[in-house]
Design an enzyme around this catalytic site. Sequence first.
Site, short mmCIF file in Angstrom:
data_model
loop_
_atom_site.label_atom_id
_atom_site.label_comp_id
_atom_site.label_asym_id
_atom_site.label_seq_id
_atom_site.Cartn_x
_atom_site.Cartn_y
_atom_site.Cartn_z
N ASN A 112 0.64 -0.97 -0.46
CA ASN A 112 0.25 -0.24 0.29
C ASN A 112 1.33 1.39 0.16
O ASN A 112 1.47 1.09 0.80
CB ASN A 112 -0.64 0.02 1.14
CG ASN A 112 -2.23 1.09 1.08
OD1 ASN A 112 -2.76 1.86 0.09
ND2 ASN A 112 -2.15 1.76 2.35
N HIS A 114 1.24 5.38 1.68
CA HIS A 114 0.32 5.91 2.10
C HIS A 114 0.49 7.28 2.05
O HIS A 114 2.02 7.83 2.44
CB HIS A 114 0.15 5.49 3.79
CG HIS A 114 -0.79 6.19 4.99
ND1 HIS A 114 -1.72 6.23 5.32
CD2 HIS A 114 0.10 6.82 5.31
CE1 HIS A 114 -2.25 7.50 5.71
NE2 HIS A 114 -1.70 7.43 5.85
N SER A 141 4.75 6.60 1.96
CA SER A 141 5.59 5.76 2.58
C SER A 141 4.64 4.44 1.99
O SER A 141 3.47 4.02 1.85
CB SER A 141 5.49 5.35 4.36
OG SER A 141 5.75 5.41 4.90
N ASP A 150 -2.24 0.52 8.22
CA ASP A 150 -1.34 0.91 7.40
C ASP A 150 0.39 0.79 8.94
O ASP A 150 1.02 1.68 9.15
CB ASP A 150 -1.48 2.38 7.89
CG ASP A 150 -2.78 3.23 7.07
OD1 ASP A 150 -1.93 2.59 5.97
OD2 ASP A 150 -3.34 4.08 7.28
C1 GRF Z 1 -2.50 9.12 -2.29
O1 GRF Z 1 -2.48 10.28 -1.96
C2 GRF Z 1 -2.54 7.86 -1.65
O2 GRF Z 1 -1.44 7.71 -0.95
C3 GRF Z 1 -3.79 7.32 -0.69
O3 GRF Z 1 -4.76 8.19 -1.12
C4 GRF Z 1 -4.12 8.94 -2.46
C5 GRF Z 1 -5.02 8.52 -3.84
O4 GRF Z 1 -4.49 9.31 -5.03
N1 GRF Z 1 -3.66 6.77 0.30
P1 GRF Z 1 -4.57 8.98 -6.25
O5 GRF Z 1 -6.28 7.59 -6.57
O6 GRF Z 1 -3.17 7.29 -6.74
O7 GRF Z 1 -4.49 9.90 -7.21
#
Ligand code: GRF
Length: 192
Positions: A112, A114, A141, A150
């Site tokens: 994932n 984050h 991260s 997370d």
């Molecule tokens: C990103 O900031 C990711 O880290 C978080 O959600 C957002 C997703 O953005 N988990 P996208 O849909 O990839 O533009």
Amino acid sequence: MKKLTGPKKIKTAVFISGKGSNLNNLIKFSKFKNYPYSVDLIISNTNKAKGLKYSKKYGIEKKIISYDKKVKSDKKILYFLKQKKIKLICLAGFMKILSSNFVKKFKGNIINIHPSLLPKYKGLNSHIRAIKNGEKFSGCSVHHVTSKLDSGKIILQKKVKISKKDTAFSLAKKVLKIEHLIYPAAIKKILN
Ligand code: GRF
């Protein structure tokens, strides 16, 4: 995760709920020879996810699974993953929490991204919280997914400076830029 042999790419599914800028970026990198994965399936929990447009753009199969009834959804997703021979799952803005049963069944091959310097600011609204706490840095991260939110082992992390003028919006934009750098790099790191 098993080491790559020869030119074969590891089949990957990307799970989204929103814009899908990370999805688009992961697909772009997957086309390079030296990135050892391909994106073969897009899963979204909603048909409103803007990122679903990349299914058509790149000719990648998509499935919409609401994830409201977890057991049923788990079964459906596992079926599609098996059918497409998916070996790695990349969560990219997926707003549902996978069941511990699902995480176990997929043998730890779920990662994932984050938008914070974990272990700081797990969960939602990480940018607002970082600014409110007067942090000098934020970042993102990429980590392994466990059944705890997370909390899995970190694969890669990158920092950005928070300026006095930053709002949650401007910080999110800055962080997203570096997300696009480290997500493909993190996949390369675990697969090579
Ligand atoms: C990103 O900031 C990711 O880290 C978080 O959600 C957002 C997703 O953005 N988990 P996208 O849909 O990839 O533009």
